[in-house]
Design a protein around this motif. Structure first.
Motif, PDB file in Angstrom:
ATOM      1  N   ASP A 619     -45.183  45.678   3.610  1.00 62.94           N
ATOM      2  CA  ASP A 619     -46.003  45.267   4.746  1.00 62.94           C
ATOM      3  C   ASP A 619     -45.336  45.728   6.030  1.00 62.94           C
ATOM      4  OD1 ASP A 619     -47.664  44.040   6.546  1.00 62.94           O
ATOM      5  OD2 ASP A 619     -46.989  42.003   6.109  1.00 62.94           O
ATOM      6  N   ARG A 666     -51.278  48.191   7.719  1.00 59.85           N
ATOM      7  CA  ARG A 666     -50.137  47.503   7.109  1.00 59.85           C
ATOM      8  C   ARG A 666     -50.654  46.592   6.001  1.00 59.85           C
ATOM      9  NH1 ARG A 666     -49.074  42.204  10.802  1.00 59.85           N
ATOM     10  NH2 ARG A 666     -47.640  41.743   9.096  1.00 59.85           N
ATOM     11  N   MET A 744     -50.795  36.182   0.214  1.00 65.39           N
ATOM     12  CA  MET A 744     -50.464  35.456   1.423  1.00 65.39           C
ATOM     13  C   MET A 744     -51.768  35.094   2.110  1.00 65.39           C
ATOM     14  SD  MET A 744     -47.200  37.452   2.900  1.00 65.39           S
ATOM     15  CE  MET A 744     -46.772  36.154   4.043  1.00 65.39           C
ATOM     16  N   ASP A 770     -48.299  35.511  10.983  1.00 64.89           N
ATOM     17  CA  ASP A 770     -49.516  36.280  11.249  1.00 64.89           C
ATOM     18  C   ASP A 770     -50.716  35.365  11.445  1.00 64.89           C
ATOM     19  OD1 ASP A 770     -49.057  39.100  11.423  1.00 64.89           O
ATOM     20  OD2 ASP A 770     -48.301  38.987   9.372  1.00 64.89           O
ATOM     21  N   ARG A 780     -47.561  38.623  18.342  1.00 69.88           N
ATOM     22  CA  ARG A 780     -46.268  38.010  18.037  1.00 69.88           C
ATOM     23  C   ARG A 780     -45.167  38.550  18.927  1.00 69.88           C
ATOM     24  NH1 ARG A 780     -45.972  38.732  11.528  1.00 69.88           N
ATOM     25  NH2 ARG A 780     -43.767  38.403  11.895  1.00 69.88           N
TER      26      ARG A 780
HETATM   27 MG    MG Z   1     -47.171  38.425   7.801  1.00 67.86          MG
END
Ligand code: MG
Ligand code: PEP
Length: 876
Positions: A619, A666, A744, A770, A780
């Motif tokens: 990622d 990503r 995730m 995220d 971020r």
């Molecule tokens: Mg993440």
């Protein structure tokens, strides 16, 4: 009618929320029959109403204050503003949680031109009375009206100079009368009116000032650091004055029932004769140790020792007490559970259990989880730190302290670090190339970035101190110098960085190494026995894994596989893969990556000794991995490996430029475009597991986690590649392993379609870094630049990247947990965002029913303790 004011005798220790800590304890001491100067508490509800009413005190509250005042005057047998026997009070703030430094105490309130004469007559001491009056005017002006202290100090200096004396106390009564006149002039100059001569007006102004102080920048900052909600408000305590400065049979002091630094069970404290509280704090005279009081005033000492031990037994905790002796008579002004160092906290908690005072669960509640940080990291020597003045402030991204020579490139930091020099890496922001330099540094300091920036995440993982987003740091154009304030710093200059407070200091402050005491293991054992949440770690290297296991991690909740390539020797292969045009080129690069990755997984499975590991597939936000076009050597090597010209490499890099890399190519998007990446990683995970199982006999069930999934089909697509590759690997190896594929949840769409996603996913891990970024739409990396304004304007109380936004992001977590388990009862749920190591967020995870939290190795003990405290709170 709502009650907003309580006499001390009307309250008790359980009314902390309403009366604040100080008020509740004054009430409790009164009920216990202890000698407490009487008074009353204006409640925290009065404070919150002050704000909702638009910063005014309602008439009903004013009436109740005056009513309580009249009763207190009667108890004292004195009258406000009286010419014969004036009543004087102290006014102090007192929130639910102790907030040191929120507002200074105001003493001697009630003194006026008239009552000062009464005080002089009553005490037969004019000097004393006018000294009290001038102190009061200065204090009131400073604390209530915010008139600069300096102007008052200058007047005092002028008088002392005129008289040729050194100390304030050497001025006589006549001098002090003149000083009072001058002080009142200063007041008038600033306020445009006379110093208030009605004590009731003084009192009301002071109460308002305490309410206002709840929202001063110091208080807001302290609340953010300590998770104290802004809507709690503060109470105000109004208490009859007693005087410790009425001669040699009077005095004042502070004491702890146990040593707050070491926890040793011994009365610890100091006092000053003929002094008021502020003299003890001011440090002009050296206080005497409390043991000496025994010979000076044996009866008072005996009474005090008796009260101290009663209070400790009553509260079943170490007490921090303030007291005053007025002409041989002892008065208790305050008691509270004392603040203590982490070492002392552990020792006291364990000792209290051994003394039969508290249960193990109660002991677990007595240590602040975040305090454990200081046991695990080096810290600045407290005395040295006290003398230092900070020159810059950034985000406290990774705890611990570091001091050393500054270097502006990772290479220089690594080079000097390798020579055993203590170094600080100072960068605008860090990138994967900097990893080695970061590792050799005592601390990392960056000008940009937030709590989940590369520097912050990696430093926390390493257990290295870091301050990020330090806007006070200005680099010159070619990054060969930084300016802080008006001073320029070059490589080799010394700075000290405190990752626990975000402060930066000039020079090299002495540090003390971390030390884990004997009580730690026993204490943590009690925490482990009661917690429901499992605690895993975020680790990407065998070294971090071992560290985390030593700290009690029960497995890896997040292995960020792209982090395994941060080393300079490895990143080249990843770049080659990213820049490949054809499947063949990519497979060639992947073939270089496979053995490295498999080797790492094997070492990590071994370090885990059978504990589970969730491997997150690649990622890499591309901007963190693609080289800059001016990195000549790297580009030449890439050109060679890819068999293309350097110009083509540069063109590719430019073509890969993304406007929003965090939302770019990503996560699983990479595997959708290049399935061979997911295939290689599956091979690495399964082959490693098979090898370690064969070699060590661990029953490994690999957990494969697909990142950044937003829809069921996306996950199904990647899962199919995993399953097909697994089949091939098992056929080749002649062995079959159970493995799980999960995802995730870090995109809002995934959270709200979690029921669909759970059809494919065998587990969820909430990537709240995220999820916070995408839910707020805050980058971020950039949020640090504007969040300051959000705190100042009270839009936010805390950084949502550090402390989970439970109302918004947390709601998505809750929805996803419920939806996921509807489809797949027993679905395993965890969290692996940075919030997994934040105590209040851990408590939230417990409440929502997650199975585990995962955090960086050095936060594992904190999460264990926070999880235990959440479970204990839940029992109540
Ligand atoms: Mg993440
Ligand atoms: C997250 O997004 O919370 C997460 C753990 O992944 P990363 O920080 O690597 O994006």
């Amino acid at each position: 009618m709502a009650k907003y004011v309580y006499l001390f005798k009307e309250g008790n220790a359980n009314m902390r929320e309403l009366l604040g800590g100080k008020g509740a304890n004054l009430a409790e001491m009164t009920n216990l029959g202890m000698p407490v100067p009487q008074g009353f508490t204006v409640t925290t509800e009065a404070c919150t109403r002050y704000y909702t009413d638009g910063k005014v005190i309602g008439q009903d509250i004013v009436d109740q204050i005056y009513e309580a005042l009249a009763i207190t005057e009667e108890v004292a047998g004195k009258k406000f503003g009286d010419e014969e026997n004036p009543f004087l009070v102290s006014v102090r703030s007192g929130a639910r949680a102790s907030m040191p430094g929120m507002m200074d105490t105001i003493l001697n309130l009630g003194l006026t031109d008239i009552s000062v004469k009464g005080l002089a007559r009553k005490t037969n001491n004019e000097h004393f009375a006018y000294d009290a009056y001038r102190r009061f005017i200065a204090m009131f002006s400073d604390v209530v009206m915010e008139i600069p202290k300096k102007e008052f100090e200058e007047v005092l200096d002028e008088f002392k100079e005129k008289k040729g004396v050194k100390f304030d106390r050497d001025l006589d009564a006549e001098d002090l009368k003149q000083v009072v006149i001058r002080f009142k002039e200063i007041y008038k100059k600033h306020q445009g009116e006379e110093f208030p001569q009605d004590p009731k007006v003084q009192l009301m102004e002071a109460v308002k000032a305490v309410f206002r102080s709840w929202d001063n920048p110091r208080a807001i900052y302290y609340r953010r650091m300590n998770d104290i909600p802004g809507d709690w408000g503060t109470a105000v305590n109004v208490q009859s004055m007693v005087f410790g400065n009425m001669g040699e049979t009077s005095g004042t002091g502070v004491a702890f029932t146990r040593n707050p630094s070491t926890g040793e069970k011994k009365l610890y404290g100091e006092y000053l004769l003929n002094a008021q509280g502020e003299d003890v704090v001011a440090g002009i005279r050296t206080p005497q140790p409390i043991s000496q009081l025994e010979s000076q005033m044996p009866d008072v000492y005996k009474q005090f020792v008796d009260i101290a031990s009663k209070l400790e037994n009553h509260y079943r905790d170490m007490q921090d007490m303030e007291y005053t002796i007025e002409e041989g008579k002892l008065f208790m002004l305050q008691t509270r559970n004392g603040k203590r160092t982490a070492q002392a906290a552990l020792k006291i908690a364990v000792d209290l259990v051994d003394e039969g005072m508290i249960t193990e669960n109660e002991a677990v509640m007595k240590v602040e989880p975040k305090q454990l940080d200081s046991l695990l990291h080096p810290n600045f020597d407290a005395a040295a730190l006290k003398k230092a003045a900070s020159i810059a402030q950034g985000l406290a991204a990774s705890p611990g302290a570091g001091a050393g020579a500054i270097y502006f490139t990772a290479e220089a930091a690594a080079e000097h670090g390798k020579n055993k020099e203590k170094v600080i890496l100072v960068r605008k922001e860090t990138t994967p190339e900097d990893i080695e330099g970061m590792d050799f540094s005592q601390a990392i300091l960056t000008a940009f970035g937030g709590m989940t920036s590369h520097a912050a995440v990696v430093a926390r993982g390493m257990g290295r101190a870091a301050v990020v987003g330090c806007g006070d740091l200005k680099f010159n154009e070619d990054e060969t110098a930084v300016t802080i304030g008006d001073k320029v710093y070059h490589e080799g200059d010394f700075l000290s960085v405190d990752g626990s407070t975000g402060k930066v200091y000039e020079g090299q402050i002495a540090t003390v190494e971390a030390s884990i005491s004997g009580e730690f293991a026993r204490f943590m054992g009690w925490a482990d026995a009661v917690r429901k949440l499992n605690v895993r770690t975020n680790a990407d290297t065998p070294r971090d894994t071992k560290q985390a296991v030593a700290f009690g991690a029960e497995g890896i909740g997040l292995c960020r596989t792209e982090h395994m390539f941060f080393e300079a020797s490895r990143i080249a292969a990843v770049r080659e893969m990213i820049l490949s045009d054809t499947k063949e080129q990519r497979e060639k690069a992947l073939a270089k990556i496979l053995p490295m990755q498999q080797g790492d997984f094997e070492a990590m499975y071994k370090a885990l000794e059978g504990r589970p590991m969730t491997v997150r597939y690649l990622d890499p936000p591309l901007h963190e991995f693609v080289p800059h076009v001016d990195m000549k050597d790297e580009i030449a090597e890439l050109a060679k490996n890819l068999g293309i010209s350097e110009e083509s490499v540069i063109n590719k890099i430019n073509a890969l430029h993304e406007s929003n890399p965090m939302m770019g190519h990503r996560g699983c998007r990479l595997a959708v475009t290049y399935p061979e990446i997911a295939a290689m990683q599956t091979r690495a995970v399964l082959q490693a597991a098979i090898n370690v199982k064969k070699e060590c006999g661990y029953d490994i069930i690999p957990e494969i986690m697909i990142p950044l999934v937003g829809s069921r089909k996306e996950l199904a697509f990647v899962k199919k590649i995993v399953d097909e590759t697994a089949k091939q690997v098992f056929a080749e190896q002649g062995i079959t392993l159970e493995y799980h594929v999960g995802t995730m949840i870090e995109i809002p769409r995934a959270a709200i379609t979690a029921d669909e996603i759970a059809e494919e996913a065998e587990f969820f891990s909430f990537g709240t870094n995220d999820l916070t970024q995408m839910t707020f739409g805050f980058s971020r990396d950039d949020a640090g630049k504007f969040l300051g304004a959000y705190y100042d304007n009270k839009i936010f109380e805390s950084d949502p990247f550090a402390r989970l936004d439970q109302d918004g992001v947390g709601k998505l977590v809750k929805i996803a947990a419920e939806l996921g388990r509807k489809t797949r009862p027993g679905l395993k749920l965890g969290i692996c965002g940075e919030h997994g190591g934040d105590p209040s967020s851990v408590e939230f995870c417990h409440k929502v029913g997650l199975n585990y939290v995962s955090c960086s190795p050095f936060r594992v003990p904190i999460a264990r303790l926070a999880a235990a405290q959440a479970a204990i709170k839940d029992m109540k």
